[in-house]
Scaffold this active site. Structure first.
Site, PDB file in Angstrom:
ATOM      1  N   ALA A  65       0.865  -1.166   0.000  1.00 57.39           N
ATOM      2  CA  ALA A  65       0.000   0.000   0.000  1.00 57.39           C
ATOM      3  C   ALA A  65       0.908   1.224   0.000  1.00 57.39           C
ATOM      4  CB  ALA A  65      -0.883  -0.024   1.235  1.00 57.39           C
ATOM      5  N   GLY A 110       0.510  -4.992   0.818  1.00 58.23           N
ATOM      6  CA  GLY A 110      -0.700  -4.961  -0.010  1.00 58.23           C
ATOM      7  C   GLY A 110      -0.488  -5.616  -1.376  1.00 58.23           C
ATOM      8  N   GLU A 113      -0.986  -9.171  -0.820  1.00 54.35           N
ATOM      9  CA  GLU A 113      -2.432  -9.362  -0.591  1.00 54.35           C
ATOM     10  C   GLU A 113      -3.205  -9.311  -1.914  1.00 54.35           C
ATOM     11  OE1 GLU A 113      -2.178  -6.276   2.442  1.00 54.35           O
ATOM     12  OE2 GLU A 113      -3.149  -7.655   3.835  1.00 54.35           O
ATOM     13  N   GLU A 133       4.651  -5.535   7.112  1.00 50.65           N
ATOM     14  CA  GLU A 133       3.941  -4.493   7.871  1.00 50.65           C
ATOM     15  C   GLU A 133       4.487  -4.299   9.285  1.00 50.65           C
ATOM     16  OE1 GLU A 133       2.507  -6.651   5.876  1.00 50.65           O
ATOM     17  OE2 GLU A 133       0.991  -5.650   4.672  1.00 50.65           O
TER      18      GLU A 133
HETATM   19  N1  CO8 Z   1       4.617   3.039  -0.703  1.00 51.19           N
HETATM   20  C1  CO8 Z   1       5.022   4.209  -1.242  1.00 51.19           C
HETATM   21  N2  CO8 Z   1       6.180   4.333  -1.945  1.00 51.19           N
HETATM   22  C2  CO8 Z   1       6.924   3.235  -2.113  1.00 51.19           C
HETATM   23  C3  CO8 Z   1       6.565   1.986  -1.576  1.00 51.19           C
HETATM   24  C4  CO8 Z   1       5.329   1.905  -0.843  1.00 51.19           C
HETATM   25  N3  CO8 Z   1       4.864   0.753  -0.324  1.00 51.19           N
HETATM   26  N4  CO8 Z   1       7.514   1.080  -1.895  1.00 51.19           N
HETATM   27  C5  CO8 Z   1       8.449   1.739  -2.605  1.00 51.19           C
HETATM   28  N5  CO8 Z   1       8.107   3.045  -2.743  1.00 51.19           N
HETATM   29  C6  CO8 Z   1       8.837   4.109  -3.433  1.00 51.19           C
HETATM   30  C7  CO8 Z   1      10.095   4.514  -2.643  1.00 51.19           C
HETATM   31  O1  CO8 Z   1       9.750   5.441  -1.624  1.00 51.19           O
HETATM   32  C8  CO8 Z   1      10.940   5.129  -3.749  1.00 51.19           C
HETATM   33  O2  CO8 Z   1      10.470   6.425  -4.022  1.00 51.19           O
HETATM   34  P1  CO8 Z   1      11.535   7.631  -4.296  1.00 51.19           P
HETATM   35  O3  CO8 Z   1      12.283   7.204  -5.527  1.00 51.19           O
HETATM   36  O4  CO8 Z   1      10.661   8.815  -4.494  1.00 51.19           O
HETATM   37  O5  CO8 Z   1      12.423   7.679  -3.092  1.00 51.19           O
HETATM   38  C9  CO8 Z   1      10.613   4.265  -4.966  1.00 51.19           C
HETATM   39  O6  CO8 Z   1       9.359   3.616  -4.662  1.00 51.19           O
HETATM   40  C10 CO8 Z   1      11.652   3.201  -5.236  1.00 51.19           C
HETATM   41  O7  CO8 Z   1      11.834   2.443  -4.043  1.00 51.19           O
HETATM   42  P2  CO8 Z   1      13.266   2.167  -3.371  1.00 51.19           P
HETATM   43  O8  CO8 Z   1      14.224   3.258  -3.738  1.00 51.19           O
HETATM   44  O9  CO8 Z   1      13.044   1.893  -1.923  1.00 51.19           O
HETATM   45  O10 CO8 Z   1      13.673   0.838  -4.159  1.00 51.19           O
HETATM   46  P3  CO8 Z   1      14.703  -0.296  -3.656  1.00 51.19           P
HETATM   47  O11 CO8 Z   1      14.919  -1.186  -4.816  1.00 51.19           O
HETATM   48  O12 CO8 Z   1      15.876   0.304  -2.973  1.00 51.19           O
HETATM   49  O13 CO8 Z   1      13.881  -1.120  -2.524  1.00 51.19           O
HETATM   50  C11 CO8 Z   1      11.940  -2.238  -1.646  1.00 51.19           C
HETATM   51  C12 CO8 Z   1      12.760  -1.871  -2.887  1.00 51.19           C
HETATM   52  C13 CO8 Z   1      12.723  -3.205  -0.767  1.00 51.19           C
HETATM   53  C14 CO8 Z   1      10.664  -2.922  -2.130  1.00 51.19           C
HETATM   54  C15 CO8 Z   1      11.601  -0.976  -0.827  1.00 51.19           C
HETATM   55  O14 CO8 Z   1      11.054  -0.005  -1.716  1.00 51.19           O
HETATM   56  C16 CO8 Z   1      10.614  -1.178   0.267  1.00 51.19           C
HETATM   57  O15 CO8 Z   1      10.958  -1.726   1.309  1.00 51.19           O
HETATM   58  N6  CO8 Z   1       9.339  -0.719   0.078  1.00 51.19           N
HETATM   59  C17 CO8 Z   1       8.320  -0.777   1.065  1.00 51.19           C
HETATM   60  C18 CO8 Z   1       7.788  -2.175   1.224  1.00 51.19           C
HETATM   61  C19 CO8 Z   1       6.724  -2.225   2.294  1.00 51.19           C
HETATM   62  O16 CO8 Z   1       6.969  -1.989   3.450  1.00 51.19           O
HETATM   63  N7  CO8 Z   1       5.485  -2.554   1.881  1.00 51.19           N
HETATM   64  C20 CO8 Z   1       4.376  -2.693   2.765  1.00 51.19           C
HETATM   65  C21 CO8 Z   1       3.635  -1.423   2.846  1.00 51.19           C
HETATM   66  S1  CO8 Z   1       2.360  -1.468   4.088  1.00 51.19           S
HETATM   67  C22 CO8 Z   1       1.110  -2.327   3.374  1.00 51.19           C
HETATM   68  O17 CO8 Z   1       1.177  -2.729   2.236  1.00 51.19           O
HETATM   69  C23 CO8 Z   1      -0.080  -2.536   4.208  1.00 51.19           C
HETATM   70  C24 CO8 Z   1      -1.248  -3.101   3.410  1.00 51.19           C
HETATM   71  C25 CO8 Z   1      -2.513  -2.945   4.150  1.00 51.19           C
HETATM   72  C26 CO8 Z   1      -2.905  -1.508   4.207  1.00 51.19           C
HETATM   73  C27 CO8 Z   1      -4.136  -1.322   4.964  1.00 51.19           C
HETATM   74  C28 CO8 Z   1      -4.663   0.083   4.844  1.00 51.19           C
HETATM   75  C29 CO8 Z   1      -4.811   0.837   6.070  1.00 51.19           C
END
Ligand code: CO8
Length: 257
Positions: A65, A110, A113, A133
């Site tokens: 998400a 997400g 999911e 998460e």
């Molecule tokens: N949300 C928003 N932006 C994101 C997300 C995300 N989930 N994942 C990546 N991005 C963005 C980064 O911020 C980055 O943006 P910018 O270039 O502007 O800095 C861009 O995408 C590229 O990402 P990275 O530079 O981090 O890329 P890497 O290759 O270094 O890393 C990863 C890749 C490991 C996937 C890393 O991006 C990461 O850890 N992302 C987050 C993963 C995460 O924690 N996902 C779970 C999110 S919570 C969730 O999904 C809950 C679901 C239920 C929600 C319920 C609603 C209330």
């Protein structure tokens, strides 16, 4: 509707849906849910489409998400956003036609999911899976706590849910989270090949087998068996007779729709 987060292609009885926000690793924002709800309605109303495929553009399937959109939500907004996603992914599950996840890269939070809302998943060997998460002080909100244990069993699910650790495609295959792993450049060809196999089968039988399996899974064994007997019987006056006659006459069946 004009799509901005999703890209849709309707061709050869297949709806190919791509999440296309690679600059944010396809993170799911509210616009995504609006567009996905619309795609589900559009595809469901189109009798020409027999299979739907969901994949991501770039190096991610979906990295979760959209954290930027969620960060300052109130508890009430968080619950509402959770229900929104739960409903959309449940609608995928309830579609009459099979939905295949083509997991091209990161399927996190997400994103996993969404993948689990599909009927089954084919993964690139580069795909990575996780429910991270807890690393954010959160828990899954789009039915990850419910679908993951049902798909892989409680212990593997709780391992992933409590550690937040990412697993690779081979481990995902081992625990039954994905059904096949292929080289990245072969992913779409493989998924389309599987879609075509499904399209060649009795169309009503395919819809009914999905319905009975899914409905029965959330009922008792006895209720599921009763539903199976009813739907099994209903196929005799539909395409079952043609399918069985074709077998006996050593020819290809001619399906009605
Ligand atoms: N949300 C928003 N932006 C994101 C997300 C995300 N989930 N994942 C990546 N991005 C963005 C980064 O911020 C980055 O943006 P910018 O270039 O502007 O800095 C861009 O995408 C590229 O990402 P990275 O530079 O981090 O890329 P890497 O290759 O270094 O890393 C990863 C890749 C490991 C996937 C890393 O991006 C990461 O850890 N992302 C987050 C993963 C995460 O924690 N996902 C779970 C999110 S919570 C969730 O999904 C809950 C679901 C239920 C929600 C319920 C609603 C209330």
């Amino acid at each position: 509707m004009n799509y901005s987060v999703l890209e849709i292609e309707l061709k050869d009885h297949i709806a190919l849906v791509k999440v296309n926000r690679p600059e944010a690793l396809n993170a799911l924002n509210s616009r995504f849910f609006e567009e996905m709800d619309n795609v589900i309605a559009e595809v469901s109303a189109n009798p020409d489409i027999k299979v739907m495929i969901i994949t991501g553009v770039g190096k991610a399937f979906v990295a979760g998400a959209d954290i930027a959109e969620m960060v300052h939500m109130t508890p009430e907004q968080g619950s509402a956003f959770s229900k929104l996603g739960q409903n959309t992914f449940y609608s995928l599950e309830k579609m009459e036609i099979p939905v295949i996840g083509a997991i091209n890269g990161f399927a996190l939070g997400g994103g996993l999911e969404l993948a689990m809302g599909c009927d089954f998943r084919i993964a690139s060997s580069k795909a990575r899976f996780g429910q991270p998460e807890v690393s954010l002080g959160m828990i899954p909100g789009y039915a990850g706590t419910q679908r993951l244990p049902r798909l892989v069993g409680m212990a593997d699910a709780l391992y992933m849910l409590t550690t937040g650790e990412m697993i690779g495609a081979d481990d995902a295959l081992r625990i039954g989270l994905v059904q096949k792993v292929v080289e990245p450049e072969e992913l779409m060809d493989e998924v389309i090949k599987i879609a075509r196999i499904i399209i060649s089968k009795g169309p009503e039988a395919v819809k009914k087998v999905k319905y009975v399996a899914r409905k029965g899974y959330n009922s008792t064994f006895e209720e599921g068996n009763a539903l199976e007997a009813e739907y099994f019987g209903s196929q005799f006056k539909d395409e079952g007779e043609e399918g069985m006659e074709a077998f006996l006459q050593k020819r290809k069946p001619k399906w009605q729709n």
